[in-house]
Design a protein around this motif. Structure first.
Motif, short mmCIF file in Angstrom:
data_model
loop_
_atom_site.label_atom_id
_atom_site.label_comp_id
_atom_site.label_asym_id
_atom_site.label_seq_id
_atom_site.Cartn_x
_atom_site.Cartn_y
_atom_site.Cartn_z
N LEU A 43 65.16 -32.95 -7.67
CA LEU A 43 65.15 -32.41 -6.32
C LEU A 43 64.43 -33.38 -5.40
CD1 LEU A 43 64.19 -28.71 -7.04
CD2 LEU A 43 66.44 -29.60 -6.50
N ILE A 44 64.83 -33.41 -4.14
CA ILE A 44 64.21 -34.28 -3.15
C ILE A 44 63.03 -33.54 -2.51
CG2 ILE A 44 64.59 -35.57 -1.01
CD1 ILE A 44 66.10 -36.71 -3.40
N CYS A 45 61.95 -34.26 -2.31
CA CYS A 45 60.74 -33.69 -1.71
C CYS A 45 61.05 -33.21 -0.28
CB CYS A 45 59.64 -34.74 -1.68
SG CYS A 45 58.14 -34.21 -0.83
N PRO A 46 60.69 -31.97 0.07
CA PRO A 46 60.98 -31.46 1.41
C PRO A 46 60.06 -32.05 2.49
CG PRO A 46 59.80 -29.82 0.15
CD PRO A 46 60.10 -30.95 -0.79
N TYR A 47 58.98 -32.70 2.10
CA TYR A 47 58.04 -33.27 3.07
C TYR A 47 58.46 -34.66 3.51
CZ TYR A 47 55.12 -29.30 1.96
OH TYR A 47 54.66 -28.03 1.80
N CYS A 48 58.73 -35.55 2.56
CA CYS A 48 59.11 -36.91 2.93
C CYS A 48 60.63 -37.10 2.92
CB CYS A 48 58.46 -37.92 1.99
SG CYS A 48 59.03 -37.82 0.27
N GLU A 49 61.34 -36.21 2.25
CA GLU A 49 62.80 -36.28 2.11
C GLU A 49 63.26 -37.60 1.55
OE1 GLU A 49 64.32 -35.26 5.96
OE2 GLU A 49 63.82 -33.14 5.70
N ARG A 50 62.45 -38.17 0.66
CA ARG A 50 62.77 -39.48 0.10
C ARG A 50 62.56 -39.52 -1.41
NH1 ARG A 50 59.18 -42.54 3.06
NH2 ARG A 50 57.63 -42.10 1.51
N ASN A 51 61.46 -38.98 -1.87
CA ASN A 51 61.10 -39.07 -3.28
C ASN A 51 61.63 -37.89 -4.08
OD1 ASN A 51 59.58 -41.43 -2.82
ND2 ASN A 51 57.85 -40.22 -2.16
N VAL A 52 61.82 -38.15 -5.36
CA VAL A 52 62.30 -37.12 -6.28
C VAL A 52 61.10 -36.34 -6.81
CG1 VAL A 52 63.50 -36.75 -8.47
CG2 VAL A 52 64.27 -38.54 -6.92
N MET A 53 61.29 -35.05 -7.02
CA MET A 53 60.23 -34.21 -7.58
C MET A 53 60.83 -33.26 -8.59
SD MET A 53 59.55 -31.63 -4.45
CE MET A 53 60.31 -30.04 -4.60
N GLY A 54 60.00 -32.66 -9.42
CA GLY A 54 60.46 -31.72 -10.42
C GLY A 54 60.72 -30.35 -9.81
N VAL A 55 61.43 -29.51 -10.54
CA VAL A 55 61.79 -28.18 -10.07
C VAL A 55 60.56 -27.32 -9.83
CG1 VAL A 55 63.00 -26.06 -10.69
CG2 VAL A 55 64.00 -28.25 -11.23
N ASP A 56 59.55 -27.46 -10.66
CA ASP A 56 58.36 -26.62 -10.55
C ASP A 56 57.31 -27.19 -9.60
OD1 ASP A 56 57.96 -28.75 -12.24
OD2 ASP A 56 56.55 -27.68 -13.53
N GLU A 57 57.63 -28.26 -8.90
CA GLU A 57 56.68 -28.88 -7.97
C GLU A 57 56.99 -28.46 -6.54
OE1 GLU A 57 55.51 -33.01 -10.14
OE2 GLU A 57 57.37 -32.99 -8.99
N ILE A 58 55.97 -28.45 -5.71
CA ILE A 58 56.12 -28.12 -4.30
C ILE A 58 56.43 -29.37 -3.49
CG2 ILE A 58 54.91 -27.24 -2.27
CD1 ILE A 58 53.29 -25.50 -4.20
N MET A 59 55.85 -30.50 -3.90
CA MET A 59 56.08 -31.77 -3.22
C MET A 59 55.96 -32.90 -4.23
SD MET A 59 52.49 -32.24 -1.12
CE MET A 59 52.43 -30.60 -0.50
#
Length: 72
Positions: A43-59
């Motif tokens: 999933l793409i981070c909703p804050y920077c909209e650039r980095n990948v993050m895990g499903v259970d992470e917020i950012m």
């Protein structure tokens, strides 16, 4: 023309007489969720909209570090 806030989201403005904003309409009309796919590990981070993050992470990790520095 008079504008009021969307009654559903309370964020966007709509013309008086409309039922909801385009964003809400699109959201309700969208049948597919990102969680419907089996491949939602990246999933793409909703804050920077650039980095990948895990499903259970917020950012992402980068945003988490930046945010923790600001809070100090």
């Amino acid at each position: 023309m008079k504008y009021v806030k969307c009654p559903r989201c309370g964020l966007n403005y709509i013309l008086v007489g409309e039922d909801m904003c385009k964003v809400c309409k699109d959201e309700l009309n969208c049948k597919k969720s990102i969680f419907d796919d089996a491949d939602y590990d990246d999933l793409i981070c909703p804050y920077c909209e650039r980095n990948v993050m895990g499903v259970d992470e917020i950012m992402c990790a980068e945003c988490r570090v930046k945010r923790s520095r600001k809070l100090r």
